[in-house]
Design a protein around this motif. Structure first.
Motif, PDB file in Angstrom:
ATOM      1  N   LEU A 170      18.604  23.117 -12.972  1.00 43.48           N
ATOM      2  CA  LEU A 170      17.668  23.396 -11.891  1.00 43.48           C
ATOM      3  C   LEU A 170      16.988  24.751 -12.069  1.00 43.48           C
ATOM      4  CD1 LEU A 170      19.920  22.185  -8.940  1.00 43.48           C
ATOM      5  CD2 LEU A 170      18.080  20.901 -10.075  1.00 43.48           C
ATOM      6  N   ASP A 171      15.777  24.728 -12.562  1.00 37.59           N
ATOM      7  CA  ASP A 171      14.936  25.925 -12.590  1.00 37.59           C
ATOM      8  C   ASP A 171      14.355  26.110 -11.181  1.00 37.59           C
ATOM      9  OD1 ASP A 171      12.892  27.805 -14.239  1.00 37.59           O
ATOM     10  OD2 ASP A 171      11.786  26.640 -12.749  1.00 37.59           O
ATOM     11  N   PRO A 172      14.333  27.342 -10.643  1.00 35.68           N
ATOM     12  CA  PRO A 172      13.868  27.535  -9.258  1.00 35.68           C
ATOM     13  C   PRO A 172      12.480  26.951  -8.993  1.00 35.68           C
ATOM     14  CG  PRO A 172      14.874  29.551 -10.082  1.00 35.68           C
ATOM     15  CD  PRO A 172      14.785  28.605 -11.247  1.00 35.68           C
ATOM     16  N   TYR A 173      11.532  27.248  -9.859  1.00 35.82           N
ATOM     17  CA  TYR A 173      10.154  26.776  -9.661  1.00 35.82           C
ATOM     18  C   TYR A 173      10.081  25.262  -9.784  1.00 35.82           C
ATOM     19  CZ  TYR A 173       5.158  26.110 -10.531  1.00 35.82           C
ATOM     20  OH  TYR A 173       3.844  25.673 -10.482  1.00 35.82           O
ATOM     21  N   PHE A 174      10.668  24.715 -10.844  1.00 31.58           N
ATOM     22  CA  PHE A 174      10.596  23.276 -11.068  1.00 31.58           C
ATOM     23  C   PHE A 174      11.329  22.491  -9.973  1.00 31.58           C
ATOM     24  CE2 PHE A 174      10.323  24.261 -15.886  1.00 31.58           C
ATOM     25  CZ  PHE A 174       8.944  24.452 -15.780  1.00 31.58           C
ATOM     26  N   PHE A 175      12.429  23.046  -9.470  1.00 34.54           N
ATOM     27  CA  PHE A 175      13.206  22.344  -8.447  1.00 34.54           C
ATOM     28  C   PHE A 175      12.407  22.206  -7.156  1.00 34.54           C
ATOM     29  CE2 PHE A 175      17.031  22.450  -5.410  1.00 34.54           C
ATOM     30  CZ  PHE A 175      17.216  21.081  -5.489  1.00 34.54           C
ATOM     31  N   VAL A 176      11.794  23.300  -6.706  1.00 34.65           N
ATOM     32  CA  VAL A 176      11.014  23.236  -5.467  1.00 34.65           C
ATOM     33  C   VAL A 176       9.764  22.382  -5.664  1.00 34.65           C
ATOM     34  CG1 VAL A 176       9.643  24.581  -3.821  1.00 34.65           C
ATOM     35  CG2 VAL A 176      11.905  25.377  -4.499  1.00 34.65           C
ATOM     36  N   LYS A 177       9.158  22.469  -6.848  1.00 32.42           N
ATOM     37  CA  LYS A 177       7.981  21.638  -7.110  1.00 32.42           C
ATOM     38  C   LYS A 177       8.351  20.157  -7.059  1.00 32.42           C
ATOM     39  CE  LYS A 177       3.915  21.460 -10.068  1.00 32.42           C
ATOM     40  NZ  LYS A 177       3.188  22.072 -11.198  1.00 32.42           N
ATOM     41  N   PHE A 178       9.541  19.819  -7.551  1.00 35.06           N
ATOM     42  CA  PHE A 178      10.034  18.443  -7.483  1.00 35.06           C
ATOM     43  C   PHE A 178      10.192  18.011  -6.029  1.00 35.06           C
ATOM     44  CE2 PHE A 178      13.993  15.920  -6.931  1.00 35.06           C
ATOM     45  CZ  PHE A 178      13.583  14.736  -7.532  1.00 35.06           C
ATOM     46  N   ILE A 179      10.790  18.864  -5.210  1.00 32.65           N
ATOM     47  CA  ILE A 179      10.995  18.529  -3.801  1.00 32.65           C
ATOM     48  C   ILE A 179       9.654  18.334  -3.096  1.00 32.65           C
ATOM     49  CG2 ILE A 179      11.870  19.393  -1.585  1.00 32.65           C
ATOM     50  CD1 ILE A 179      14.071  20.852  -3.157  1.00 32.65           C
ATOM     51  N   LEU A 180       8.728  19.264  -3.300  1.00 35.18           N
ATOM     52  CA  LEU A 180       7.448  19.202  -2.615  1.00 35.18           C
ATOM     53  C   LEU A 180       6.611  17.999  -3.042  1.00 35.18           C
ATOM     54  CD1 LEU A 180       6.407  22.980  -2.646  1.00 35.18           C
ATOM     55  CD2 LEU A 180       7.216  21.642  -0.698  1.00 35.18           C
ATOM     56  N   SER A 181       6.809  17.536  -4.273  1.00 34.19           N
ATOM     57  CA  SER A 181       5.995  16.423  -4.785  1.00 34.19           C
ATOM     58  C   SER A 181       6.637  15.058  -4.571  1.00 34.19           C
ATOM     59  CB  SER A 181       5.712  16.629  -6.274  1.00 34.19           C
ATOM     60  OG  SER A 181       6.910  16.532  -7.040  1.00 34.19           O
ATOM     61  N   SER A 182       7.847  15.025  -4.006  1.00 34.87           N
ATOM     62  CA  SER A 182       8.566  13.764  -3.830  1.00 34.87           C
ATOM     63  C   SER A 182       8.292  13.186  -2.442  1.00 34.87           C
ATOM     64  CB  SER A 182      10.077  13.973  -4.011  1.00 34.87           C
ATOM     65  OG  SER A 182      10.360  14.446  -5.320  1.00 34.87           O
ATOM     66  N   PRO A 183       7.548  12.087  -2.351  1.00 39.74           N
ATOM     67  CA  PRO A 183       7.170  11.519  -1.046  1.00 39.74           C
ATOM     68  C   PRO A 183       8.362  11.173  -0.158  1.00 39.74           C
ATOM     69  CG  PRO A 183       5.893  10.511  -2.818  1.00 39.74           C
ATOM     70  CD  PRO A 183       6.962  11.332  -3.473  1.00 39.74           C
ATOM     71  N   ASP A 184       9.470  10.746  -0.743  1.00 33.54           N
ATOM     72  CA  ASP A 184      10.618  10.326   0.054  1.00 33.54           C
ATOM     73  C   ASP A 184      11.236  11.459   0.869  1.00 33.54           C
ATOM     74  OD1 ASP A 184      10.303   7.787  -0.907  1.00 33.54           O
ATOM     75  OD2 ASP A 184      11.965   7.883  -2.344  1.00 33.54           O
ATOM     76  N   TYR A 185      10.957  12.701   0.513  1.00 35.72           N
ATOM     77  CA  TYR A 185      11.552  13.834   1.222  1.00 35.72           C
ATOM     78  C   TYR A 185      10.714  14.294   2.421  1.00 35.72           C
ATOM     79  CZ  TYR A 185      14.354  14.357  -3.055  1.00 35.72           C
ATOM     80  OH  TYR A 185      15.186  14.154  -4.125  1.00 35.72           O
ATOM     81  N   HIS A 186       9.542  13.724   2.556  1.00 37.70           N
ATOM     82  CA  HIS A 186       8.634  14.220   3.596  1.00 37.70           C
ATOM     83  C   HIS A 186       8.658  13.331   4.836  1.00 37.70           C
ATOM     84  CE1 HIS A 186       6.695  17.412   1.172  1.00 37.70           C
ATOM     85  NE2 HIS A 186       7.067  16.643   0.168  1.00 37.70           N
ATOM     86  N   PRO A 187       8.498  13.967   6.024  1.00 36.97           N
ATOM     87  CA  PRO A 187       8.297  15.405   6.230  1.00 36.97           C
ATOM     88  C   PRO A 187       9.589  16.187   6.004  1.00 36.97           C
ATOM     89  CG  PRO A 187       8.510  14.302   8.339  1.00 36.97           C
ATOM     90  CD  PRO A 187       8.493  13.217   7.299  1.00 36.97           C
ATOM     91  N   LEU A 188       9.467  17.366   5.404  1.00 36.27           N
ATOM     92  CA  LEU A 188      10.632  18.192   5.125  1.00 36.27           C
ATOM     93  C   LEU A 188      11.255  18.688   6.427  1.00 36.27           C
ATOM     94  CD1 LEU A 188       9.336  20.423   2.172  1.00 36.27           C
ATOM     95  CD2 LEU A 188      10.851  18.441   2.028  1.00 36.27           C
ATOM     96  N   SER A 189      12.564  18.720   6.463  1.00 33.48           N
ATOM     97  CA  SER A 189      13.260  19.202   7.654  1.00 33.48           C
ATOM     98  C   SER A 189      13.180  20.714   7.779  1.00 33.48           C
ATOM     99  CB  SER A 189      14.725  18.763   7.634  1.00 33.48           C
ATOM    100  OG  SER A 189      15.358  19.198   6.434  1.00 33.48           O
ATOM    101  N   THR A 190      12.945  21.392   6.662  1.00 29.50           N
ATOM    102  CA  THR A 190      12.708  22.836   6.674  1.00 29.50           C
ATOM    103  C   THR A 190      11.598  23.120   5.675  1.00 29.50           C
ATOM    104  OG1 THR A 190      13.750  25.028   6.496  1.00 29.50           O
ATOM    105  CG2 THR A 190      14.441  23.380   4.899  1.00 29.50           C
ATOM    106  N   PRO A 191      10.596  23.910   6.043  1.00 31.88           N
ATOM    107  CA  PRO A 191       9.435  24.095   5.165  1.00 31.88           C
ATOM    108  C   PRO A 191       9.746  24.930   3.923  1.00 31.88           C
ATOM    109  CG  PRO A 191       9.264  25.523   7.083  1.00 31.88           C
ATOM    110  CD  PRO A 191      10.446  24.636   7.319  1.00 31.88           C
ATOM    111  N   LEU A 192       9.027  24.633   2.853  1.00 31.18           N
ATOM    112  CA  LEU A 192       9.094  25.404   1.614  1.00 31.18           C
ATOM    113  C   LEU A 192       7.675  25.793   1.238  1.00 31.18           C
ATOM    114  CD1 LEU A 192      11.591  23.143  -0.401  1.00 31.18           C
ATOM    115  CD2 LEU A 192      12.111  25.310   0.735  1.00 31.18           C
ATOM    116  N   PHE A 193       7.471  27.075   0.979  1.00 28.85           N
ATOM    117  CA  PHE A 193       6.127  27.560   0.687  1.00 28.85           C
ATOM    118  C   PHE A 193       6.027  28.223  -0.688  1.00 28.85           C
ATOM    119  CE2 PHE A 193       6.386  27.718   5.377  1.00 28.85           C
ATOM    120  CZ  PHE A 193       5.321  26.882   5.693  1.00 28.85           C
ATOM    121  N   GLU A 194       7.032  29.033  -1.033  1.00 28.04           N
ATOM    122  CA  GLU A 194       6.987  29.801  -2.269  1.00 28.04           C
ATOM    123  C   GLU A 194       7.825  29.089  -3.325  1.00 28.04           C
ATOM    124  OE1 GLU A 194       4.933  32.361  -2.521  1.00 28.04           O
ATOM    125  OE2 GLU A 194       4.407  31.979  -0.422  1.00 28.04           O
TER     126      GLU A 194
END
Length: 268
Positions: A170-194
């Motif tokens: 789990l690379d920090p950038y790649f991990f969050v990018k994976f979460i943000l781009s995965s439709p099944d996780y949305h809407p996120l229960s807690t927002p991620l911006f950076e």
């Protein structure tokens, strides 16, 4: 979720918001301080002070434009409250990464080096197979990873290739990018911006909670992070790999001292 940006023009030191005022902003707001006139000469000094003082915030000091950008990062409490979600995301990342690697191996009829997958994927960097498509996924082999993006959903994942058959690093950038781009996780229960800064906090806190753990790599001096609750796989060290390759090369005729990294033409 979108983040709004509050812009404050700073012409004198007394127009700077206090540390307490900055600490009170929510993660859904970003603060942009634009410096005008002589006060701009103190911008970097002010930015460094705020960066040192504001724990849990990211302070970006623009090197050209006269501005500071300040955002609040995900908190330890938010991570702890949503640890089950982040743990599941890590498991999904690992499962999907493995699935895509073997899908590509099958399509291109590759002889996968299970001890060191990068050895196999490096071959693709030498011809047009470095970039391509498998099923509904575009792929691109680069560095220590093979990136995949779903052409229908936009889901994005970077699969590591230097941990043997462990594809859950789990690379920090790649991990969050994976979460943000995965439709099944949305809407996120807690927002991620950076993507990087929030990802780094998530990985550090999840590791402290015992949900993630450090793993060795095939590459000297390199380690990774993977979800703790997983089926463990053996990851051979670079010394183990060198012994394997030395023996292989000697069988083919090379009697001289063998340099693994020169043979693989790797550049870190």
């Amino acid at each position: 979720m979108d983040r709004t940006t509050d812009v404050i023009i700073i012409k004198s030191i007394d127009q700077l918001p206090s540390v307490d005022e900055i600490k009170s902003i929510s993660r859904e707001r970003a603060l942009k301080l634009i410096f005008k006139g002589k006060i701009n000469k103190q911008r970097e000094q002010i930015g460094q002070y705020l960066d040192d003082t504001l724990s849990g915030f990211q302070v970006l000091i623009h090197k050209i434009d006269p501005e500071l950008n300040i955002v609040k990062l995900i908190t330890d409490k938010e991570i702890e409250d949503h640890q089950n979600f982040f743990e599941q995301c890590a498991k999904d990342y690992r499962r999907l990464g493995k699935q895509l690697v073997f899908m590509l191996v099958d399509k291109l009829d590759l002889n996968l080096n299970k001890d060191f997958p990068l050895d196999t994927f490096n071959e693709l960097k030498r011809d047009e197979r470095q970039i391509g498509k498998v099923a509904e996924w575009k792929y691109f082999v680069h560095g220590f990873h093979c990136g995949f993006q779903n052409i229908i959903t936009g889901q994005y994942i970077e699969v590591p290739l230097v941990f043997g058959l462990e594809f859950g690093d789990l690379d920090p950038y790649f991990f969050v990018k994976f979460i943000l781009s995965s439709p099944d996780y949305h809407p996120l229960s807690t927002p991620l911006f950076e993507e990087y800064a929030d990802g780094l906090k998530i990985i550090e806190k999840m590791t402290a909670l015992g949900k993630f753990e450090e793993i060795p790599s095939n590459v000297p001096g390199h380690t990774g992070i993977a979800v703790t609750d997983r089926e463990k796989v053996e990851i051979k060290s670079d010394l183990d790999l060198e012994k394997i390759f030395v023996k292989h090369i000697e069988e083919i005729k090379k009697k001289s001292k063998f340099n693994l990294w020169k043979f693989l033409s790797l550049k870190r």
